[in-house]
Design a protein around this motif. Structure first.
Motif, PDB file in Angstrom:
ATOM      1  N   VAL A  15       0.847  -1.201   0.000  1.00 23.63           N
ATOM      2  CA  VAL A  15       0.000   0.000   0.000  1.00 23.63           C
ATOM      3  C   VAL A  15       0.876   1.242   0.000  1.00 23.63           C
ATOM      4  CG1 VAL A  15      -1.682   1.332   1.332  1.00 23.63           C
ATOM      5  CG2 VAL A  15      -1.865  -1.161   1.215  1.00 23.63           C
ATOM      6  N   ASN A  16       1.852   1.210   0.867  1.00 24.64           N
ATOM      7  CA  ASN A  16       2.716   2.383   0.967  1.00 24.64           C
ATOM      8  C   ASN A  16       3.493   2.634  -0.315  1.00 24.64           C
ATOM      9  OD1 ASN A  16       1.997   3.196   3.493  1.00 24.64           O
ATOM     10  ND2 ASN A  16       3.504   1.888   4.528  1.00 24.64           N
ATOM     11  N   ARG A  17       3.890   1.530  -0.948  1.00 27.32           N
ATOM     12  CA  ARG A  17       4.655   1.701  -2.184  1.00 27.32           C
ATOM     13  C   ARG A  17       3.772   2.313  -3.270  1.00 27.32           C
ATOM     14  NH1 ARG A  17       7.791  -3.466  -3.090  1.00 27.32           N
ATOM     15  NH2 ARG A  17       8.682  -2.815  -1.111  1.00 27.32           N
ATOM     16  N   ILE A  18       2.506   1.867  -3.313  1.00 22.96           N
ATOM     17  CA  ILE A  18       1.584   2.439  -4.307  1.00 22.96           C
ATOM     18  C   ILE A  18       1.382   3.926  -4.018  1.00 22.96           C
ATOM     19  CG2 ILE A  18      -0.804   2.425  -5.143  1.00 22.96           C
ATOM     20  CD1 ILE A  18      -0.780  -0.636  -4.586  1.00 22.96           C
ATOM     21  N   CYS A  76      10.641   9.214   8.872  1.00 30.01           N
ATOM     22  CA  CYS A  76      10.263   8.685   7.561  1.00 30.01           C
ATOM     23  C   CYS A  76       8.975   7.876   7.567  1.00 30.01           C
ATOM     24  CB  CYS A  76      11.393   7.835   6.994  1.00 30.01           C
ATOM     25  SG  CYS A  76      12.739   8.820   6.330  1.00 30.01           S
ATOM     26  N   GLU A  77       8.272   7.867   8.701  1.00 27.60           N
ATOM     27  CA  GLU A  77       7.002   7.145   8.709  1.00 27.60           C
ATOM     28  C   GLU A  77       5.927   8.010   8.101  1.00 27.60           C
ATOM     29  OE1 GLU A  77       5.861   5.411  12.476  1.00 27.60           O
ATOM     30  OE2 GLU A  77       7.931   4.663  12.673  1.00 27.60           O
ATOM     31  N   ARG A  78       4.899   7.351   7.578  1.00 27.55           N
ATOM     32  CA  ARG A  78       3.816   8.136   6.972  1.00 27.55           C
ATOM     33  C   ARG A  78       3.101   8.939   8.044  1.00 27.55           C
ATOM     34  NH1 ARG A  78      -0.435   5.614   2.907  1.00 27.55           N
ATOM     35  NH2 ARG A  78      -0.645   7.670   1.999  1.00 27.55           N
ATOM     36  N   PHE A  79       2.627  10.058   7.660  1.00 25.39           N
ATOM     37  CA  PHE A  79       1.868  10.952   8.534  1.00 25.39           C
ATOM     38  C   PHE A  79       2.643  11.346   9.787  1.00 25.39           C
ATOM     39  CE2 PHE A  79      -1.233   8.032   6.470  1.00 25.39           C
ATOM     40  CZ  PHE A  79      -1.486   8.884   5.405  1.00 25.39           C
ATOM     41  N   LEU A 103       8.899  12.268   2.875  1.00 24.42           N
ATOM     42  CA  LEU A 103      10.029  11.415   3.241  1.00 24.42           C
ATOM     43  C   LEU A 103       9.603   9.963   3.325  1.00 24.42           C
ATOM     44  CD1 LEU A 103      12.127  13.405   5.850  1.00 24.42           C
ATOM     45  CD2 LEU A 103      12.728  12.774   3.515  1.00 24.42           C
ATOM     46  N   ALA A 104       8.405   9.725   3.860  1.00 23.88           N
ATOM     47  CA  ALA A 104       7.910   8.355   3.955  1.00 23.88           C
ATOM     48  C   ALA A 104       7.831   7.749   2.562  1.00 23.88           C
ATOM     49  CB  ALA A 104       6.533   8.353   4.606  1.00 23.88           C
ATOM     50  N   SER A 105       7.234   8.482   1.638  1.00 22.65           N
ATOM     51  CA  SER A 105       7.090   7.953   0.283  1.00 22.65           C
ATOM     52  C   SER A 105       8.441   7.650  -0.323  1.00 22.65           C
ATOM     53  CB  SER A 105       6.370   8.960  -0.609  1.00 22.65           C
ATOM     54  OG  SER A 105       5.142   9.287  -0.042  1.00 22.65           O
ATOM     55  N   ILE A 106       9.363   8.595  -0.172  1.00 22.53           N
ATOM     56  CA  ILE A 106      10.669   8.396  -0.789  1.00 22.53           C
ATOM     57  C   ILE A 106      11.341   7.147  -0.221  1.00 22.53           C
ATOM     58  CG2 ILE A 106      12.959   9.421  -1.142  1.00 22.53           C
ATOM     59  CD1 ILE A 106      11.574  12.190  -0.994  1.00 22.53           C
ATOM     60  N   SER A 107      11.191   6.965   1.089  1.00 15.26           N
ATOM     61  CA  SER A 107      11.888   5.830   1.703  1.00 15.26           C
ATOM     62  C   SER A 107      11.270   4.488   1.293  1.00 15.26           C
ATOM     63  CB  SER A 107      11.896   5.971   3.217  1.00 15.26           C
ATOM     64  OG  SER A 107      10.656   5.550   3.729  1.00 15.26           O
ATOM     65  N   GLY A 128      19.969   5.218   8.366  1.00 16.08           N
ATOM     66  CA  GLY A 128      19.541   4.738   7.053  1.00 16.08           C
ATOM     67  C   GLY A 128      18.106   4.243   7.146  1.00 16.08           C
ATOM     68  N   TYR A 129      17.297   4.488   6.117  1.00 17.76           N
ATOM     69  CA  TYR A 129      15.876   4.141   6.191  1.00 17.76           C
ATOM     70  C   TYR A 129      15.468   3.228   5.055  1.00 17.76           C
ATOM     71  CZ  TYR A 129      15.686   8.030   9.453  1.00 17.76           C
ATOM     72  OH  TYR A 129      15.897   8.864  10.510  1.00 17.76           O
ATOM     73  N   LEU A 130      14.517   2.328   5.375  1.00 10.26           N
ATOM     74  CA  LEU A 130      13.944   1.448   4.375  1.00 10.26           C
ATOM     75  C   LEU A 130      12.460   1.303   4.692  1.00 10.26           C
ATOM     76  CD1 LEU A 130      14.990  -0.274   1.992  1.00 10.26           C
ATOM     77  CD2 LEU A 130      14.916  -2.235   3.547  1.00 10.26           C
ATOM     78  N   ASP A 131      11.633   1.475   3.712  1.00  7.38           N
ATOM     79  CA  ASP A 131      10.180   1.369   3.894  1.00  7.38           C
ATOM     80  C   ASP A 131       9.695   2.135   5.125  1.00  7.38           C
ATOM     81  OD1 ASP A 131      10.027  -0.089   1.612  1.00  7.38           O
ATOM     82  OD2 ASP A 131      10.091  -2.037   2.626  1.00  7.38           O
ATOM     83  N   GLY A 132      10.192   3.310   5.305  1.00  6.60           N
ATOM     84  CA  GLY A 132       9.705   4.177   6.366  1.00  6.60           C
ATOM     85  C   GLY A 132      10.360   3.962   7.716  1.00  6.60           C
TER      86      GLY A 132
END
Ligand code: ADP
Ligand code: MG
Length: 733
Positions: A15-18, A76-79, A103-107, A128-132
């Protein structure tokens, strides 16, 4: 039998990737979000480094507030955002971001590394961040105050998105566009954009520059010179407009439209179209303006949530606001292009203009425009051009044989050299080449994307500073020569030329122009020579091209020149043939440089193929070509870089400048004359110098000339009449 498919809840990372794909469509979008974050963090210096159009690396360093260590695991988390707490805050939000999505989206679609240090922290921290989420706990490290965010391998996990992207070159073009626009808008913040590993920057604006300075840096001096400031406020519709728009002297093939609404770079095709209709009456057909608008609309009235990329914006009272903007632009254009004003009078013996005179005049005009009822009869000028134009007293013939348009889109002009330049009379003539392909030097035609949002992802983009053809020449020698001209400019005369009205040509040497209530006799020869001198230096490396319809052998041109009296050749100089051969060899040895910087092409067989087009629609009198070629070899200083460019520019003024012996005679007379002239081909139309002086030279003087101080004293400009004084004479009668 086909079974009904099972409905499953999507995995959260999917979902987040979309969602990420919606927010971040290409490297330039990601960068825009990150630039806005830096600005939100009050940075005064923002440096961007990219590799492969931002796909391999997109790095942004600022000197802003930094991120607190304890916030680093959720940044980097959403919202997650530091800018919004409650829904109501949305109505009055003044920062760029507030949804905590960027930032969340980019990560979710790239590898993100953040290094940041707040003012009070003892050291910087890196994560370093991956998927938020943080990949590992943040680590202390060395670092300056501010934040550096590196985004690597964008879309590494979204193959479809990666495929949909253009080439790295085009993505880089989009990045240049975003950075340069934010750089222009944010005067007071220094911006740099570089490709990784390269030392020269694609965009560089200093911290203390003004908006106009920044426009000049990015789009070039030709547009910066033609800007009108727009300032407007409408309390009823609660919006404010600040901008810089080009005047009627400037146009480009594609509209350059920089729109910021509440300091966010957006697009609004409705505003652009509306403003373009106003320009339609001022600009040549199919030509467009440069527009920079900063619109501040009450946050209550803007729906920033309209599109995930927040690009095309709509707002309340849109129609009324647009109408108001249109009116405002119309007024500015009218003001800058004040209707032609004329008054004629037998020439009085002229007295030199004094500097104070002109300066007083301009300050008077400023005063009188702010205080309208103080204009007395003796200060008023007639505006009926039909009765008052000097040309009306001469026999005017329609301009049918001269096919010249005033647009700048024509690039190559073909010149006919077959008429040779042998006779003493000017006999240049121009042919338009409709198949011309090389673009004129004017900057940034290609940076303006076709603003319609649906096609914005597929518009072609361009290379350096978004311009395929405009080169930023950084040679110190040229910059110094330019600086000298700027330092030596006479303010009062600049004002005079900027606002003058052309009255008419007296002869090839003199013309009459009007400025406010005064009439001036000006020296077209001196002015045009200085004009071409300046054009040669300011557009250096970016000239257009005039292609000779028949390439001209340099050897023969040199012989022709040596045979003329002007060359001053004598036996002691050696045989002409030997000298001519020397000219050919010397120029051929410089051919690469001449072609690259100077648009002067010499082919392998020693033939001259092109000449620099210094001014649109201007072709020099070709009888000067042999001397020009000879002098390129003998008078140009080929030893020293600065000397070389300076002498080259001087030779340009000699050749391109208006000459005394150019005939301004009427066409009718012309035909009669050429009848007695046995060797004249009467079918060939004569180049209309009168037209060229009025419609090419003087508009250029108005638009971009920086008059040297000496011109106030050397009789280049003489005041011949002054309306208030004439009134005094009449009062006595
Ligand atoms: P938003 O800007 O909408 O709040 P972002 O995802 O863009 O959301 O950023 C999340 C948060 O990260 C911001 O609210 C801000 O606190 C912090 N942040 C991001 N970039 C920077 C930066 N360059 N300097 C300081 N703080 C930053
Ligand atoms: Mg943000």
């Amino acid at each position: 039998m086909v079974m009904a498919s099972v409905i499953r809840k999507l995995d959260e990372t999917v979902v987040n990737r979309i969602a990420a794909g919606e927010v971040i469509q290409r490297p330039a979008n990601a960068l825009k979000e990150m630039i806005e974050n830096c600005l939100d963090a009050k940075a005064t210096s923002i440096q961007v480094t990219v590799k492969s159009g931002g796909l391999k690396l997109l790095q942004i360093q600022d000197n802003g507030t930094g991120i607190r260590k304890e916030d680093m695991d959720i940044v980097c988390e959403r919202f997650t955002t530091s800018k919004l707490r409650e829904f109501e805050d949305l109505n009055s939000i003044a920062t760029y971001g507030f949804r905590g999505e960027a930032l969340a989206s980019i990560s979710h679609v790239a590898h993100v590394t953040i290094t940041t240090r707040t003012l009070d922290a003892k050291c910087a921290y890196k994560g370093g961040y991956l998927d938020g989420k943080l990949k590992a706990p943040v680590k202390p490290c060395a670092g300056n105050k501010g934040t550096q965010i590196s985004v690597e391998d964008l879309f590494y996990n979204v193959a479809t998105r990666r495929k949909a992207l253009k080439s790295p070159g085009e993505e880089h073009g989009k990045i240049v566009e975003v950075v340069s626009r934010y750089a222009i808008h944010n005067a007071g913040v220094a911006f740099t954009l570089k490709k990784q590993g390269e030392s020269t920057a694609d965009v560089r604006t200093p911290q203390n520059a003004t908006i106009v300075d920044n426009i000049r840096t990015v789009f070039g001096p030709s547009v910066a010179r033609e800007l009108i400031e727009v300032k407007h406020e409408n309390t009823k519709l609660s919006f404010k407009l600040d901008g810089q728009i080009s005047n009627a002297n400037y146009s480009v093939k594609k509209c350059i439209f920089l729109l910021f609404i509440n300091h966010r770079l957006v697009d609004s095709s409705s505003i652009r179209k509306a403003v373009e209709t106003v320009y339609a009456t001022y600009l040549p057909k199919n030509m467009h303006p440069f527009l920079y608008f900063s619109l501040e609309i009450s946050p209550n009235n803007v729906d920033v949530n309209v599109h995930p990329t927040k690009h095309e914006v709509h707002f309340l009272h849109e129609e009324a606001i647009i109408e108001d903007i249109q009116k405002c632009v119309e007024q500015k254009l009218l003001g800058s292009n004040a209707s032609r004003t004329y008054f004629t009078q037998a020439l009085l013996p002229g007295a030199p203009v004094s500097i104070s005179d002109i300066q007083k005049d301009t300050s008077e005009s400023a005063a009188s425009s702010s205080n309208k009822d103080k204009v007395y009869a003796h200060q008023m000028v007639r505006t009926d051009d039909k009765i008052q134009k000097l040309d009306a007293f001469l026999h005017k013939v329609p301009q049918d044989s001269v096919v010249m348009d005033t647009s700048v889109n024509r690039t190559e002009e073909k010149m006919d050299t077959s008429s040779g330049g042998q006779d003493g009379e000017a006999s240049g003539r121009a042919e338009q080449s409709s198949s011309s392909t090389e673009s004129r030097k004017r900057p940034l035609e290609s940076t303006s994307e076709d603003q319609s949002p649906s096609t914005s992802s597929s518009t072609p983009s361009s290379s350096k500073t978004g311009t395929p053809h405009y080169r930023d020449i950084k040679l110190t020698s040229i910059l110094k020569l330019q600086q000298e001209i700027e330092d030596n400019m006479h303010e009062g005369l600049r004002e005079l030329f900027k606002h003058h009205t052309f009255v008419g040509c007296v002869n090839a040497e003199h013309a009459v122009i009007q400025h406010q209530t005064k009439l001036y006799l000006v020296n077209t020869i001196k002015l045009s020579q200085e004009l071409f001198h300046q054009l040669a230096l300011f557009d250096f490396g970016n000239f257009g091209i005039m292609r000779l319809s028949n390439a001209a052998p340099i050897y023969e041109l040199a012989i022709l020149a040596l045979e003329s009296e002007e060359s001053g050749w004598s036996e002691s100089d050696g045989p002409k043939e030997q000298l001519a051969q020397y000219v050919v060899e010397l120029l051929q040895s410089k051919a690469e440089m001449l072609e690259d910087y100077f648009s002067l092409e010499i082919d392998k067989s020693g033939q001259l193929c092109t000449l620099p087009l210094l001014l649109d629609n201007f072709i020099p009198a070709l009888d000067g070509l042999p001397m020009f070629v000879l002098r390129l070899a003998t008078e140009v200083d080929w030893e020293d870089e600065r000397g070389c460019f300076s002498t080259l520019a001087k030779e340009c003024c000699r050749f391109y400048g208006i000459h005394k012996n150019l005939r301004l005679v009427d066409k009718k007379e012309d035909v009669n004359k050429s009848m007695d002239n046995e060797d004249k081909d009467t079918s060939m139309p004569d180049y209309d110098w009168r037209w060229t002086i009025e419609h090419v030279i003087y508009p250029a003087l108005k638009a971009q000339f920086l008059p040297p101080k000496a011109f106030a004293e050397n009789a280049s400009v003489l005041q011949v009449a002054n309306l208030p004084d004439l009134y005094k004479v009449f009062e006595r009668c």
